[in-house]
Motif scaffolding. Structure first.
Motif, PDB file in Angstrom:
ATOM      1  N   MET A 120       0.852  -1.183   0.000  1.00 35.84           N
ATOM      2  CA  MET A 120       0.000   0.000   0.000  1.00 35.84           C
ATOM      3  C   MET A 120       0.894   1.241   0.000  1.00 35.84           C
ATOM      4  O   MET A 120       2.014   1.202   0.529  1.00 35.84           O
ATOM      5  CB  MET A 120      -0.914   0.029   1.235  1.00 35.84           C
ATOM      6  CG  MET A 120      -1.872  -1.151   1.313  1.00 35.84           C
ATOM      7  SD  MET A 120      -2.973  -1.074   2.737  1.00 35.84           S
ATOM      8  CE  MET A 120      -4.055   0.275   2.279  1.00 35.84           C
ATOM      9  N   THR A 121       0.371   2.304  -0.567  1.00 32.25           N
ATOM     10  CA  THR A 121       1.098   3.576  -0.589  1.00 32.25           C
ATOM     11  C   THR A 121       0.224   4.653   0.019  1.00 32.25           C
ATOM     12  O   THR A 121      -0.987   4.687  -0.223  1.00 32.25           O
ATOM     13  CB  THR A 121       1.468   3.954  -2.044  1.00 32.25           C
ATOM     14  OG1 THR A 121       2.241   2.899  -2.615  1.00 32.25           O
ATOM     15  CG2 THR A 121       2.275   5.237  -2.076  1.00 32.25           C
ATOM     16  N   ASP A 135       7.111   5.380   9.407  1.00 32.28           N
ATOM     17  CA  ASP A 135       6.103   4.317   9.398  1.00 32.28           C
ATOM     18  C   ASP A 135       6.238   3.413   8.184  1.00 32.28           C
ATOM     19  O   ASP A 135       5.540   2.390   8.087  1.00 32.28           O
ATOM     20  CB  ASP A 135       4.695   4.919   9.436  1.00 32.28           C
ATOM     21  CG  ASP A 135       4.423   5.714  10.708  1.00 32.28           C
ATOM     22  OD1 ASP A 135       3.638   6.689  10.645  1.00 32.28           O
ATOM     23  OD2 ASP A 135       5.001   5.361  11.756  1.00 32.28           O
ATOM     24  N   SER A 136       7.098   3.785   7.256  1.00 35.33           N
ATOM     25  CA  SER A 136       7.346   2.910   6.102  1.00 35.33           C
ATOM     26  C   SER A 136       7.950   1.607   6.603  1.00 35.33           C
ATOM     27  O   SER A 136       9.042   1.577   7.169  1.00 35.33           O
ATOM     28  CB  SER A 136       8.316   3.596   5.126  1.00 35.33           C
ATOM     29  OG  SER A 136       7.731   4.708   4.517  1.00 35.33           O
ATOM     30  N   LYS A 192       3.446  -4.326   2.759  1.00 34.41           N
ATOM     31  CA  LYS A 192       4.496  -3.318   2.691  1.00 34.41           C
ATOM     32  C   LYS A 192       3.853  -1.947   2.519  1.00 34.41           C
ATOM     33  O   LYS A 192       3.142  -1.703   1.545  1.00 34.41           O
ATOM     34  CB  LYS A 192       5.439  -3.605   1.524  1.00 34.41           C
ATOM     35  CG  LYS A 192       6.599  -2.629   1.429  1.00 34.41           C
ATOM     36  CD  LYS A 192       7.516  -2.970   0.269  1.00 34.41           C
ATOM     37  CE  LYS A 192       8.672  -1.988   0.193  1.00 34.41           C
ATOM     38  NZ  LYS A 192       9.566  -2.308  -0.957  1.00 34.41           N
ATOM     39  N   LEU A 193       4.093  -1.079   3.479  1.00 25.44           N
ATOM     40  CA  LEU A 193       3.530   0.271   3.438  1.00 25.44           C
ATOM     41  C   LEU A 193       4.598   1.258   3.011  1.00 25.44           C
ATOM     42  O   LEU A 193       5.658   1.347   3.653  1.00 25.44           O
ATOM     43  CB  LEU A 193       2.965   0.662   4.800  1.00 25.44           C
ATOM     44  CG  LEU A 193       2.394   2.071   4.924  1.00 25.44           C
ATOM     45  CD1 LEU A 193       1.192   2.237   3.988  1.00 25.44           C
ATOM     46  CD2 LEU A 193       1.986   2.369   6.362  1.00 25.44           C
ATOM     47  N   ILE A 194       4.320   1.972   1.937  1.00 26.25           N
ATOM     48  CA  ILE A 194       5.247   2.975   1.422  1.00 26.25           C
ATOM     49  C   ILE A 194       4.662   4.346   1.706  1.00 26.25           C
ATOM     50  O   ILE A 194       3.524   4.626   1.319  1.00 26.25           O
ATOM     51  CB  ILE A 194       5.466   2.786  -0.092  1.00 26.25           C
ATOM     52  CG1 ILE A 194       6.053   1.396  -0.356  1.00 26.25           C
ATOM     53  CG2 ILE A 194       6.387   3.877  -0.646  1.00 26.25           C
ATOM     54  CD1 ILE A 194       6.047   1.013  -1.815  1.00 26.25           C
ATOM     55  N   ILE A 195       5.426   5.193   2.387  1.00 27.85           N
ATOM     56  CA  ILE A 195       4.973   6.538   2.712  1.00 27.85           C
ATOM     57  C   ILE A 195       5.700   7.519   1.795  1.00 27.85           C
ATOM     58  O   ILE A 195       6.934   7.529   1.725  1.00 27.85           O
ATOM     59  CB  ILE A 195       5.269   6.903   4.182  1.00 27.85           C
ATOM     60  CG1 ILE A 195       4.757   5.809   5.125  1.00 27.85           C
ATOM     61  CG2 ILE A 195       4.643   8.261   4.528  1.00 27.85           C
ATOM     62  CD1 ILE A 195       3.268   5.637   5.132  1.00 27.85           C
ATOM     63  N   LYS A 196       4.926   8.358   1.133  1.00 24.40           N
ATOM     64  CA  LYS A 196       5.509   9.359   0.245  1.00 24.40           C
ATOM     65  C   LYS A 196       5.357  10.744   0.858  1.00 24.40           C
ATOM     66  O   LYS A 196       4.360  11.024   1.526  1.00 24.40           O
ATOM     67  CB  LYS A 196       4.834   9.302  -1.125  1.00 24.40           C
ATOM     68  CG  LYS A 196       5.080   8.003  -1.872  1.00 24.40           C
ATOM     69  CD  LYS A 196       4.468   8.044  -3.259  1.00 24.40           C
ATOM     70  CE  LYS A 196       4.828   6.779  -4.043  1.00 24.40           C
ATOM     71  NZ  LYS A 196       4.231   6.771  -5.396  1.00 24.40           N
ATOM     72  N   PRO A 197       6.344  11.616   0.628  1.00 26.18           N
ATOM     73  CA  PRO A 197       6.271  12.962   1.198  1.00 26.18           C
ATOM     74  C   PRO A 197       5.094  13.756   0.650  1.00 26.18           C
ATOM     75  O   PRO A 197       4.634  13.497  -0.461  1.00 26.18           O
ATOM     76  CB  PRO A 197       7.599  13.611   0.770  1.00 26.18           C
ATOM     77  CG  PRO A 197       8.471  12.492   0.351  1.00 26.18           C
ATOM     78  CD  PRO A 197       7.574  11.382  -0.102  1.00 26.18           C
TER      79      PRO A 197
END
Lengths: 116, 109
Positions: free
Chosen positions: B10-11, B82-83, B104-109
């Motif tokens: 997830m993003t 939190d990524s 898998k959690l991807i955090i974007k700015p």
């Protein structure tokens, strides 16, 4: 909280040699310890369950003669990877359970094994 | 057989909210765990639910519906740290942990 110490955190060994990984419960007695293997981008796969003083119970497909588990005391379990091959390279994690807190599992830091 | 399903990846955006779902089918139920795992590290405990409802702990909340075999982990005010992968695990009738494959959690700015 309950602390589980796993050692070493990283190990590189030559193909054909054996590697021992230790898992210690530092401030509690672990009646049951679990050994997991985790390949990249995959979930934890249970290899075996060990109870103090008795033989480990291995999951299907895990070779007990290759992955030797000893749980000689209430605070220490060891996993020995014998005659290691490159395909044994993985992340190995132990967890321990207290007799009085069956619903909790406390994890070691994990061991990154690389067989060259 | 026993089965735990959760999305693979997830993003989300920094500062936002994300919900990670988990459905399970197991032989017996003695609770559901959520763990956070950063790459190359062992899992760290986030939450434990054994009764239906929402458990809130700071920025993280976990919900359970036993009748639906469903749980979610809610992360608020997302931060870059939190990524990670978030693992859902169910304690079955033998007190064995059954693990999901992780999200898998991807955090974007």
């Amino acid at each position: 909280g309950a602390v589980v110490s796993q050692h070493p955190s990283r190990v590189i060994c030559k193909s054909g040699t054996s590697v021992k990984i230790e898992c210690r419960s530092l401030d509690f007695q672990a009646t049951t310890m679990f050994w997991y293997r985790q390949f990249p981008k995959q979930s934890l796969m249970l290899m075996a369950t060990s109870n103090e003083g008795s033989k480990a119970t291995y999951e299907q497909g895990v070779e007990k003669d290759k992955f030797l588990i000893n749980h000689a005391s209430l605070t220490l379990s060891t996993l020995t990877v014998t005659s290691a091959h490159p395909e044994d390279s993985s992340f190995y994690i132990c967890s321990a359970r207290r007799a009085d807190r069956e619903t909790e599992a406390f994890f070691g830091q994990g061991t990154r094994l690389t067989v060259v | 057989g026993q089965n735990i399903d959760q999305p693979t990846e997830m993003t989300a955006t920094e500062g936002a909210i994300v919900q990670i779902n988990c459905t399970y089918q197991t032989s017996g139920f003695n609770g559901l765990f959520w763990y956070q795992q950063h790459a190359g590290e062992a899992p760290t405990f986030l939450s434990y639910n054994v009764l239906d409802g929402l458990e809130e702990k700071g920025r993280f909340s976990s919900f359970l519906s036993r009748s639906k075999g469903y749980s979610y982990l809610l992360l608020k005010e997302l931060q870059m740290k939190d990524s990670a992968s978030y693992l859902c695990a169910v304690l079955d009738s033998n007190y064995q942990l059954i693990w999901g494959a992780g999200t898998k959690l991807i955090i974007k700015p």
